[in-house]
Motif scaffolding. Structure first.
Motif, PDB file in Angstrom:
ATOM      1  N   ARG A  15     -10.612  -4.174  17.872  1.00 39.04           N
ATOM      2  CA  ARG A  15     -10.250  -3.859  16.501  1.00 39.04           C
ATOM      3  C   ARG A  15     -11.414  -3.225  15.762  1.00 39.04           C
ATOM      4  O   ARG A  15     -11.518  -3.290  14.554  1.00 39.04           O
ATOM      5  CB  ARG A  15      -9.805  -5.117  15.758  1.00 39.04           C
ATOM      6  CG  ARG A  15      -8.585  -5.775  16.398  1.00 39.04           C
ATOM      7  CD  ARG A  15      -8.183  -7.011  15.642  1.00 39.04           C
ATOM      8  NE  ARG A  15      -7.069  -7.672  16.294  1.00 39.04           N
ATOM      9  CZ  ARG A  15      -6.529  -8.797  15.855  1.00 39.04           C
ATOM     10  NH1 ARG A  15      -6.997  -9.398  14.793  1.00 39.04           N
ATOM     11  NH2 ARG A  15      -5.503  -9.332  16.500  1.00 39.04           N
ATOM     12  N   GLY A  48       0.745  -2.337   7.655  1.00 42.48           N
ATOM     13  CA  GLY A  48       0.718  -3.586   8.416  1.00 42.48           C
ATOM     14  C   GLY A  48       2.030  -3.853   9.139  1.00 42.48           C
ATOM     15  O   GLY A  48       2.051  -4.138  10.347  1.00 42.48           O
ATOM     16  N   SER A  49       3.128  -3.752   8.415  1.00 39.46           N
ATOM     17  CA  SER A  49       4.437  -4.012   9.024  1.00 39.46           C
ATOM     18  C   SER A  49       4.787  -2.954  10.061  1.00 39.46           C
ATOM     19  O   SER A  49       5.427  -3.261  11.070  1.00 39.46           O
ATOM     20  CB  SER A  49       5.518  -4.063   7.935  1.00 39.46           C
ATOM     21  OG  SER A  49       5.565  -2.837   7.205  1.00 39.46           O
ATOM     22  N   THR A  50       4.350  -1.726   9.831  1.00 37.81           N
ATOM     23  CA  THR A  50       4.605  -0.658  10.805  1.00 37.81           C
ATOM     24  C   THR A  50       3.893  -0.952  12.116  1.00 37.81           C
ATOM     25  O   THR A  50       4.477  -0.805  13.203  1.00 37.81           O
ATOM     26  CB  THR A  50       4.142   0.691  10.239  1.00 37.81           C
ATOM     27  OG1 THR A  50       4.862   0.991   9.036  1.00 37.81           O
ATOM     28  CG2 THR A  50       4.374   1.810  11.254  1.00 37.81           C
ATOM     29  N   ILE A  51       2.644  -1.380  12.038  1.00 35.25           N
ATOM     30  CA  ILE A  51       1.878  -1.689  13.250  1.00 35.25           C
ATOM     31  C   ILE A  51       2.498  -2.862  13.997  1.00 35.25           C
ATOM     32  O   ILE A  51       2.686  -2.815  15.222  1.00 35.25           O
ATOM     33  CB  ILE A  51       0.412  -1.999  12.890  1.00 35.25           C
ATOM     34  CG1 ILE A  51      -0.283  -0.745  12.363  1.00 35.25           C
ATOM     35  CG2 ILE A  51      -0.348  -2.543  14.105  1.00 35.25           C
ATOM     36  CD1 ILE A  51      -1.655  -0.999  11.787  1.00 35.25           C
ATOM     37  N   LEU A  52       2.823  -3.914  13.273  1.00 33.27           N
ATOM     38  CA  LEU A  52       3.375  -5.107  13.916  1.00 33.27           C
ATOM     39  C   LEU A  52       4.693  -4.792  14.623  1.00 33.27           C
ATOM     40  O   LEU A  52       4.954  -5.287  15.726  1.00 33.27           O
ATOM     41  CB  LEU A  52       3.568  -6.209  12.877  1.00 33.27           C
ATOM     42  CG  LEU A  52       2.280  -6.793  12.275  1.00 33.27           C
ATOM     43  CD1 LEU A  52       2.608  -7.781  11.165  1.00 33.27           C
ATOM     44  CD2 LEU A  52       1.436  -7.463  13.350  1.00 33.27           C
ATOM     45  N   ALA A  53       5.525  -3.972  13.992  1.00 32.30           N
ATOM     46  CA  ALA A  53       6.807  -3.617  14.613  1.00 32.30           C
ATOM     47  C   ALA A  53       6.594  -2.698  15.811  1.00 32.30           C
ATOM     48  O   ALA A  53       7.304  -2.802  16.820  1.00 32.30           O
ATOM     49  CB  ALA A  53       7.715  -2.950  13.585  1.00 32.30           C
ATOM     50  N   GLN A  55       4.083  -2.664  17.833  1.00 31.25           N
ATOM     51  CA  GLN A  55       3.454  -3.381  18.952  1.00 31.25           C
ATOM     52  C   GLN A  55       4.469  -3.876  19.973  1.00 31.25           C
ATOM     53  O   GLN A  55       4.107  -4.102  21.130  1.00 31.25           O
ATOM     54  CB  GLN A  55       2.638  -4.556  18.408  1.00 31.25           C
ATOM     55  CG  GLN A  55       1.331  -4.151  17.755  1.00 31.25           C
ATOM     56  CD  GLN A  55       0.618  -5.320  17.105  1.00 31.25           C
ATOM     57  OE1 GLN A  55       1.243  -6.356  16.806  1.00 31.25           O
ATOM     58  NE2 GLN A  55      -0.673  -5.184  16.879  1.00 31.25           N
ATOM     59  N   ARG A  56       5.716  -4.019  19.573  1.00 32.23           N
ATOM     60  CA  ARG A  56       6.742  -4.473  20.506  1.00 32.23           C
ATOM     61  C   ARG A  56       7.066  -3.421  21.558  1.00 32.23           C
ATOM     62  O   ARG A  56       7.654  -3.740  22.600  1.00 32.23           O
ATOM     63  CB  ARG A  56       8.020  -4.824  19.726  1.00 32.23           C
ATOM     64  CG  ARG A  56       7.813  -5.878  18.650  1.00 32.23           C
ATOM     65  CD  ARG A  56       9.061  -6.011  17.781  1.00 32.23           C
ATOM     66  NE  ARG A  56       8.845  -6.919  16.660  1.00 32.23           N
ATOM     67  CZ  ARG A  56       9.710  -7.094  15.663  1.00 32.23           C
ATOM     68  NH1 ARG A  56      10.861  -6.425  15.675  1.00 32.23           N
ATOM     69  NH2 ARG A  56       9.433  -7.923  14.677  1.00 32.23           N
ATOM     70  N   GLN A  78      -6.479  -6.018  10.810  1.00 30.45           N
ATOM     71  CA  GLN A  78      -5.908  -7.357  10.897  1.00 30.45           C
ATOM     72  C   GLN A  78      -4.600  -7.361  11.681  1.00 30.45           C
ATOM     73  O   GLN A  78      -4.269  -8.343  12.359  1.00 30.45           O
ATOM     74  CB  GLN A  78      -5.678  -7.918   9.498  1.00 30.45           C
ATOM     75  CG  GLN A  78      -6.969  -8.200   8.732  1.00 30.45           C
ATOM     76  CD  GLN A  78      -6.716  -8.572   7.280  1.00 30.45           C
ATOM     77  OE1 GLN A  78      -5.562  -8.723   6.862  1.00 30.45           O
ATOM     78  NE2 GLN A  78      -7.780  -8.707   6.504  1.00 30.45           N
ATOM     79  N   ALA A  79      -3.866  -6.243  11.628  1.00 31.12           N
ATOM     80  CA  ALA A  79      -2.600  -6.162  12.361  1.00 31.12           C
ATOM     81  C   ALA A  79      -2.821  -5.911  13.849  1.00 31.12           C
ATOM     82  O   ALA A  79      -1.882  -6.029  14.636  1.00 31.12           O
ATOM     83  CB  ALA A  79      -1.724  -5.058  11.768  1.00 31.12           C
ATOM     84  N   GLY A  80      -4.042  -5.561  14.240  1.00 29.52           N
ATOM     85  CA  GLY A  80      -4.349  -5.425  15.663  1.00 29.52           C
ATOM     86  C   GLY A  80      -4.494  -4.018  16.186  1.00 29.52           C
ATOM     87  O   GLY A  80      -4.517  -3.804  17.396  1.00 29.52           O
TER      88      GLY A  80
END
Length: 330
Positions: A15, A48-53, A55-56, A78-80
Motif C-alpha cells: 500500500r 473507497g467503495s469503488t476499490i473494495l467492490a 477487489q472481488r 486504506q482500501a488496499g
C-alpha cells in the motif's frame, strides 16, 4: 513502532504511496493476471467503495492520484490499493498513461480502467473483460447505450452531446461504437503494449480509439450500467467536456488525417468559388453587366481552396511516410 518498521509494514502490505515513476520501476519483476486501474482526482467520496467492490474481481488494483487536494490518497491506501501519485494535476490522459506504464511494468495479462467517482459499477467488470479473456477482442468499451434501458439515468442533454462526440470520433475511423467517451474499458496484453498515448487531457478516450484502429486492434462493446444520482465525484462540466473533446478530435484529424482536415474544406471552397465565378460569367453573358467584385471573390476563394487541397495532399503524404517509418522501426 519506529518509522523504519512502519515503512517496512507498508511495503509488505503493498500500500505504499510514491511517485508514479519510482513505483513503476519498483514493480518491473511483478506479474498480474487482471489489473484494475483507477484514475482519480479529488474522488474521496467514491474511491473507497469503488476499490473494495473491484477487489472481488481483480488481482491487483492501482490508483493514480492526479494531484488531489482531498483525502483520496489516504482512503485509497486504506482500501488496499497501490497508489501512484502525480505531484501536479496532469489531466485524465496523464493518469491513464501512468496506469498503462504501470501495467506494462507488471506485465499484466489484462487491464480494466474504471472511474473512481462511483458512476461505474465494478460488478460489470466480468462482462467487460470477458471478450478480452476469450480472445475475441483487444479492447472492450463498456457502453451505457448499447442496450435500450427504460431505467437509464443518463440525462437527455448528456446523451445528445455524447452522440455528437460518437459521430466525430468514429466518423473518420469507420468503427461503429455507441459510447466512445466511456471510461470503463478492458485491454488485452497486446493493446496495453500498443497504446502509446500522447494527450494528457480528457480527449484520451478518443485517442485510444484512433490509435487502436491504426494499430489494427479489435474493438468491441459490452453493456454496462452507470449511476448519476447521488454521485459527488469530481466531474467536468458537460459543455466544457464536449468542447474540449471536439477541439482534441479536430487536432487529431489535423495531425493524423491532414487530407480530410485541409483537403475537404479546400474542395468545398474550390467548388464554391468556381460556382460563384460561373454565376458572374452567366450574368455578364445575359445582361452585359460585369461585376468585378464577384470575379475577385471567386478567384480568391478558388485559390484558397486549391491551396487547401494541395496542402492536404502534401501533409497526408508526409504523415504516411512518418507512419511507415514508425512501422519499420527506423
Amino acid at each position: 513502532m519506529t518509522e523504519e518498521q512502519q515503512q517496512k509494514t507498508r511495503e509488505q502490505r503493498g500500500r505504499k504511496t510514491t511517485s508514479a515513476d519510482a513505483q513503476i520501476q519498483s514493480t518491473e519483476d511483478e506479474q498480474t493476471n487482471l489489473l484494475v486501474g483507477i484514475p482519480a482526482y479529488n474522488e474521496e467520496v467514491g474511491i473507497g467503495s469503488t476499490i473494495l467492490a473491484a477487489q472481488r474481481h481483480a488481482d491487483h488494483i492501482v490508483v493514480v492520484d492526479d494531484g488531489s487536494s482531498d483525502d483520496t490518497i489516504e482512503i485509497a491506501k486504506q482500501a488496499g490499493a497501490t497508489v501512484l501519485q502525480h505531484d501536479t494535476n496532469r489531466g485524465k490522459g496523464g493518469a491513464v498513461k501512468t496506469i498503462l506504464e504501470f501495467a506494462r511494468s507488471t506485465e499484466c495479462e489484462n487491464l480494466v480502467l474504471i472511474d473512481g467517482d462511483g458512476q461505474h459499477k465494478p460488478s460489470d467488470i466480468p462482462q467487460v473483460i470477458g471478450p478480452v479473456t476469450d480472445g475475441d477482442a483487444d479492447i472492450v468499451i463498456g457502453s451505457r447505450y448499447l442496450e435500450t434501458d427504460a431505467d437509464d439515468e443518463t440525462p437527455l442533454y448528456r446523451r445528445f452531446g455524447q452522440r455528437i462526440l460518437d459521430v466525430l470520433t468514429t466518423g473518420r475511423t469507420g468503427t461503429k461504437l455507441t459510447d466512445t467517451q466511456s471510461g470503463f474499458r478492458a485491454f488485452s496484453a497486446d493493446a496495453i503494449d500498443s497504446l502509446r498515448l500522447q494527450t494528457d487531457g480528457i480527449g484520451v478516450e478518443s485517442e485510444m480509439i484512433d490509435t487502436a484502429v491504426r494499430q489494427d486492434l479489435t474493438i468491441e462493446e459490452a453493456s454496462i450500467d452507470v449511476r448519476y444520482e447521488g454521485i459527488d465525484g469530481q466531474t467536468y462540466n458537460p459543455l466544457h467536456h464536449g468542447l474540449t473533446v471536439v477541439t482534441f478530435i479536430l487536432k487529431l484529424v489535423r495531425d493524423k488525417h491532414p487530407l480530410i482536415f485541409f483537403g475537404l474544406p479546400g474542395l468545398l471552397l474550390t467548388v464554391a468559388g468556381a460556382l460563384y465565378g460561373l454565376d458572374a460569367i452567366l450574368i455578364y453573358q445575359s445582361t452585359g453587366t460585369f461585376y468585378p467584385a464577384k470575379v475577385l471573390v471567386s478567384g480568391f476563394v478558388t485559390i484558397i481552396g486549391t491551396l487547401g487541397i494541395f496542402c492536404g495532399l502534401i501533409l497526408n503524404r508526409i504523415s504516411n511516410m512518418i507512419d511507415r517509418v514508425h512501422e519499420v522501426g527506423i
